[in-house]
Design a protein around this motif. Sequence first.
Motif, short mmCIF file in Angstrom:
data_model
loop_
_atom_site.label_atom_id
_atom_site.label_comp_id
_atom_site.label_asym_id
_atom_site.label_seq_id
_atom_site.Cartn_x
_atom_site.Cartn_y
_atom_site.Cartn_z
N TYR A 83 -29.70 -6.39 69.56
CA TYR A 83 -29.13 -7.61 68.32
C TYR A 83 -29.88 -8.93 68.83
O TYR A 83 -30.28 -9.49 68.03
CB TYR A 83 -27.82 -7.56 68.53
CG TYR A 83 -27.17 -8.27 67.31
CD1 TYR A 83 -26.78 -7.69 66.14
CD2 TYR A 83 -26.75 -9.76 67.63
CE1 TYR A 83 -26.22 -8.49 65.22
CE2 TYR A 83 -26.17 -10.29 66.53
CZ TYR A 83 -26.21 -9.95 65.39
OH TYR A 83 -25.52 -10.68 64.44
N LYS A 132 -33.41 -9.55 68.07
CA LYS A 132 -33.81 -9.58 66.66
C LYS A 132 -33.49 -11.13 66.02
O LYS A 132 -33.88 -11.37 64.85
CB LYS A 132 -33.30 -8.56 66.00
CG LYS A 132 -34.05 -7.26 66.27
CD LYS A 132 -33.44 -5.94 65.41
CE LYS A 132 -33.75 -4.72 65.84
NZ LYS A 132 -33.59 -3.72 64.96
N ASP A 133 -32.55 -11.71 66.81
CA ASP A 133 -32.12 -13.03 66.07
C ASP A 133 -32.65 -14.05 66.97
O ASP A 133 -32.34 -14.19 68.28
CB ASP A 133 -30.56 -12.99 66.13
CG ASP A 133 -30.14 -14.08 65.36
OD1 ASP A 133 -30.37 -15.18 65.91
OD2 ASP A 133 -29.40 -13.93 64.49
N SER A 134 -33.48 -14.83 66.36
CA SER A 134 -34.16 -16.01 67.07
C SER A 134 -33.17 -16.98 67.76
O SER A 134 -33.53 -17.35 68.73
CB SER A 134 -35.11 -16.80 66.28
OG SER A 134 -34.47 -17.07 64.94
N TRP A 172 -30.10 -16.57 68.90
CA TRP A 172 -29.55 -15.76 70.09
C TRP A 172 -30.51 -15.28 71.32
O TRP A 172 -30.22 -15.49 72.58
CB TRP A 172 -28.61 -14.59 69.81
CG TRP A 172 -27.58 -15.01 68.64
CD1 TRP A 172 -27.25 -14.51 67.54
CD2 TRP A 172 -26.64 -16.04 69.11
NE1 TRP A 172 -26.32 -15.14 67.02
CE2 TRP A 172 -25.82 -15.90 67.75
CE3 TRP A 172 -26.10 -16.78 70.27
CZ2 TRP A 172 -24.49 -17.01 67.86
CZ3 TRP A 172 -24.98 -17.62 70.00
CH2 TRP A 172 -24.34 -17.62 68.80
N ASP A 197 -22.11 -7.85 64.77
CA ASP A 197 -22.36 -8.94 63.58
C ASP A 197 -21.10 -10.07 63.34
O ASP A 197 -21.33 -11.14 63.14
CB ASP A 197 -22.61 -8.46 62.25
CG ASP A 197 -23.91 -7.79 61.94
OD1 ASP A 197 -24.80 -8.65 62.42
OD2 ASP A 197 -24.18 -6.79 61.51
N ARG A 203 -21.20 -13.97 64.57
CA ARG A 203 -20.87 -15.03 63.58
C ARG A 203 -19.99 -15.79 63.77
O ARG A 203 -19.81 -17.10 63.74
CB ARG A 203 -20.63 -14.15 62.29
CG ARG A 203 -20.54 -15.07 60.91
CD ARG A 203 -20.44 -14.39 59.61
NE ARG A 203 -19.06 -13.48 59.58
CZ ARG A 203 -19.25 -12.05 59.67
NH1 ARG A 203 -20.21 -11.41 59.33
NH2 ARG A 203 -17.86 -11.75 59.57
N LYS A 230 -21.19 -18.30 66.56
CA LYS A 230 -21.91 -19.50 65.87
C LYS A 230 -21.03 -20.41 65.37
O LYS A 230 -21.28 -21.53 65.26
CB LYS A 230 -23.03 -18.84 65.09
CG LYS A 230 -23.98 -19.49 64.22
CD LYS A 230 -24.85 -19.05 63.21
CE LYS A 230 -25.80 -19.91 62.64
NZ LYS A 230 -26.44 -19.28 61.83
#
Length: 290
Positions: A177, A180-182, A184, A219, A223, A226
Amino acid sequence: MSGKRIWNRILVGSAWVLCLGGLVALMSFIEIKKAEVVCKGIKVYIPGNQYFIDRQEVDNILHTTSHTLEGRRLENINIHELENQLKANPFVEFAKVYTDMDGMIKVEITQRQPILRVINRFDQDFYVDQHGLKMPLSNNYTARVVVANGYIDELFANRVDTLHTKLAASIYKTAQYIHKDSLWDAQVAQIYVNQTHEIELIPRVGNQKILLGNADSLDIKFRNLKAFYTQALPKVGWDKYKALNVKYTNQVIGIKNEDIKTDTAKKKSAPVKRDTTTKLNNDTSQIKQQ
């Protein structure tokens, strides 16, 4: 049926026979020529910016340094065996070997792509690739990926293997996960497993550790985290909390840093309530101070 139509069919049939005969002759000629072709060299293609395996190691695997391939007839070289030798390398995910009429053997290699490095509690060190398979470290190249350590029981037999423990699968799911997320991927520096086998994240920015718990509802957890970063921390300061707990659904619990110096008079006149709760603007989570 008229004679003209009969002759037309005979001519068409004869043409097909001649074409087929020519094709067979051509294929036979190609096979004869191919049998006479000798290996003139080897071209190796290793795309990507990772260097777990290089041309020299490929040459060693294929024994090209001892000139066992060059000069030999292509028909006497077992292409499938060469592929299997390459695939046996733990850093090779896919290998294709083929020849051309110029006498060149062409090798295409796809390397495994690690997304996680694990140091278990027995001090065994290994990677986990994008498919969740364990793979060894390399003497040639060190991948810049997130590191997981702590109370991890997953063992490594120094070969490509699947993950065997539920905890290791959760760590891999978390690392996947993050990868795939720039955002994090840039923020999370380390995954730590504590004594109770819960996952903690160590960020690159900020001193507070992130208590993730497990890999469920990633997710929602990220979220909420963030939202906390963008809404709460700019107001209270990055040093206010020593830990952020996102284990629970739809809330972030901020555990205060007791080392922060505060004004004594303010403490007496306005003591901090440890059970106060503040909602985030997007109403996706809550901040609770402890």
